[in-house]
Design a protein around this motif. Structure first.
Motif, PDB file in Angstrom:
ATOM      1  N   ASN A  23       0.931  -1.584   0.398  1.00  0.00           N
ATOM      2  CA  ASN A  23       0.180  -0.187  -0.130  1.00  0.00           C
ATOM      3  C   ASN A  23       1.017   1.079  -0.798  1.00  0.00           C
ATOM      4  O   ASN A  23       0.182   2.521  -0.746  1.00  0.00           O
ATOM      5  CB  ASN A  23      -0.787  -0.177   1.174  1.00  0.00           C
ATOM      6  CG  ASN A  23      -2.039  -0.540   1.382  1.00  0.00           C
ATOM      7  OD1 ASN A  23      -2.467  -1.027   0.011  1.00  0.00           O
ATOM      8  ND2 ASN A  23      -2.661  -1.344   1.847  1.00  0.00           N
ATOM      9  N   GLN A  24       2.119   1.207   0.818  1.00  0.00           N
ATOM     10  CA  GLN A  24       3.229   2.191   0.394  1.00  0.00           C
ATOM     11  C   GLN A  24       2.826   2.270  -0.779  1.00  0.00           C
ATOM     12  O   GLN A  24       3.363   4.028  -1.686  1.00  0.00           O
ATOM     13  CB  GLN A  24       3.902   2.653   1.757  1.00  0.00           C
ATOM     14  CG  GLN A  24       3.429   2.235   3.186  1.00  0.00           C
ATOM     15  CD  GLN A  24       5.111   1.801   3.585  1.00  0.00           C
ATOM     16  OE1 GLN A  24       5.683   0.986   3.205  1.00  0.00           O
ATOM     17  NE2 GLN A  24       4.750   2.636   5.001  1.00  0.00           N
ATOM     18  N   ILE A  25       4.137   1.407  -1.518  1.00  0.00           N
ATOM     19  CA  ILE A  25       4.885   2.296  -3.272  1.00  0.00           C
ATOM     20  C   ILE A  25       3.045   2.226  -4.015  1.00  0.00           C
ATOM     21  O   ILE A  25       3.121   3.180  -5.031  1.00  0.00           O
ATOM     22  CB  ILE A  25       4.525  -0.065  -3.508  1.00  0.00           C
ATOM     23  CG1 ILE A  25       5.746  -0.051  -2.763  1.00  0.00           C
ATOM     24  CG2 ILE A  25       4.605  -0.186  -5.004  1.00  0.00           C
ATOM     25  CD1 ILE A  25       6.631  -1.359  -3.295  1.00  0.00           C
ATOM     26  N   GLY A  68      -7.456  -5.645   2.593  1.00  0.00           N
ATOM     27  CA  GLY A  68      -6.680  -4.630   3.239  1.00  0.00           C
ATOM     28  C   GLY A  68      -5.655  -3.636   1.820  1.00  0.00           C
ATOM     29  O   GLY A  68      -5.421  -3.236   2.697  1.00  0.00           O
ATOM     30  N   LEU A  69      -5.785  -4.610   0.840  1.00  0.00           N
ATOM     31  CA  LEU A  69      -4.980  -3.427  -0.338  1.00  0.00           C
ATOM     32  C   LEU A  69      -5.725  -2.387  -0.561  1.00  0.00           C
ATOM     33  O   LEU A  69      -6.878  -2.736  -1.252  1.00  0.00           O
ATOM     34  CB  LEU A  69      -4.796  -4.467  -1.319  1.00  0.00           C
ATOM     35  CG  LEU A  69      -3.061  -5.911  -1.264  1.00  0.00           C
ATOM     36  CD1 LEU A  69      -3.369  -6.602  -2.200  1.00  0.00           C
ATOM     37  CD2 LEU A  69      -2.260  -5.255  -0.186  1.00  0.00           C
ATOM     38  N   VAL A  73      -3.739  -1.004  -6.231  1.00  0.00           N
ATOM     39  CA  VAL A  73      -2.669  -2.643  -5.811  1.00  0.00           C
ATOM     40  C   VAL A  73      -3.378  -3.521  -5.914  1.00  0.00           C
ATOM     41  O   VAL A  73      -2.773  -4.679  -6.470  1.00  0.00           O
ATOM     42  CB  VAL A  73      -1.912  -2.162  -3.898  1.00  0.00           C
ATOM     43  CG1 VAL A  73      -1.338  -3.079  -3.916  1.00  0.00           C
ATOM     44  CG2 VAL A  73      -1.943  -0.460  -3.549  1.00  0.00           C
ATOM     45  N   LEU A  74      -4.438  -3.733  -5.846  1.00  0.00           N
ATOM     46  CA  LEU A  74      -5.498  -5.120  -6.207  1.00  0.00           C
ATOM     47  C   LEU A  74      -5.186  -5.361  -7.367  1.00  0.00           C
ATOM     48  O   LEU A  74      -5.330  -6.705  -8.051  1.00  0.00           O
ATOM     49  CB  LEU A  74      -6.539  -4.996  -5.539  1.00  0.00           C
ATOM     50  CG  LEU A  74      -7.036  -5.267  -4.455  1.00  0.00           C
ATOM     51  CD1 LEU A  74      -8.543  -5.356  -3.723  1.00  0.00           C
ATOM     52  CD2 LEU A  74      -6.933  -6.462  -3.799  1.00  0.00           C
ATOM     53  N   ALA A  75      -5.377  -4.120  -8.229  1.00  0.00           N
ATOM     54  CA  ALA A  75      -5.294  -4.519 -10.266  1.00  0.00           C
ATOM     55  C   ALA A  75      -3.596  -4.443 -10.265  1.00  0.00           C
ATOM     56  O   ALA A  75      -3.255  -5.716 -11.302  1.00  0.00           O
ATOM     57  CB  ALA A  75      -5.200  -2.958 -10.014  1.00  0.00           C
TER      58      ALA A  75
END
Length: 98
Positions: A23-25, A68-69, A73-75
């Motif tokens: 998530n930070q990325i 949680g993503l 980020v999920l994509a």
């Protein structure tokens, strides 16, 4: 806190930490246009994360749907999963050892 495991069976890093790192990325790439942000996250995961970390994140994606993503980020995880599946299908060498 649960530990993510690599193929060798040893704990790599807690999945909660991997989700936070991913998530930070994603936060870094959030201002990018749609498509570029997902691709940026995917590229970062592919080039800079240890393969065991990627596998643990993708296992989390497969088992929980990526709980949680962030959405982009999920994509990116889906792009990474699709890339891995395409690579496996294209492999024409001997079967991998177990």
């Amino acid at each position: 806190m649960s530990a993510a495991h690599g193929d060798g069976g040893g704990a790599v890093i807690a999945i909660e930490r991997l989700v936070a790192m991913a998530n930070q990325i994603g936060d870094f790439f959030a201002p990018y246009p749609h498509g570029q942000r997902e691709e940026g996250v995917r590229n970062h995961l592919r080039h800079y994360w240890d393969p065991r970390m990627r596998q643990a994140l993708l296992a989390h994606f497969d088992t929980t749907g990526g709980a949680g993503l962030h959405p982009h980020v999920l994509a990116a995880a889906k792009l990474l999963r699709d890339e891995q599946q395409a690579t496996r299908k294209a492999y024409a060498g001997p079967p991998p050892r177990s």
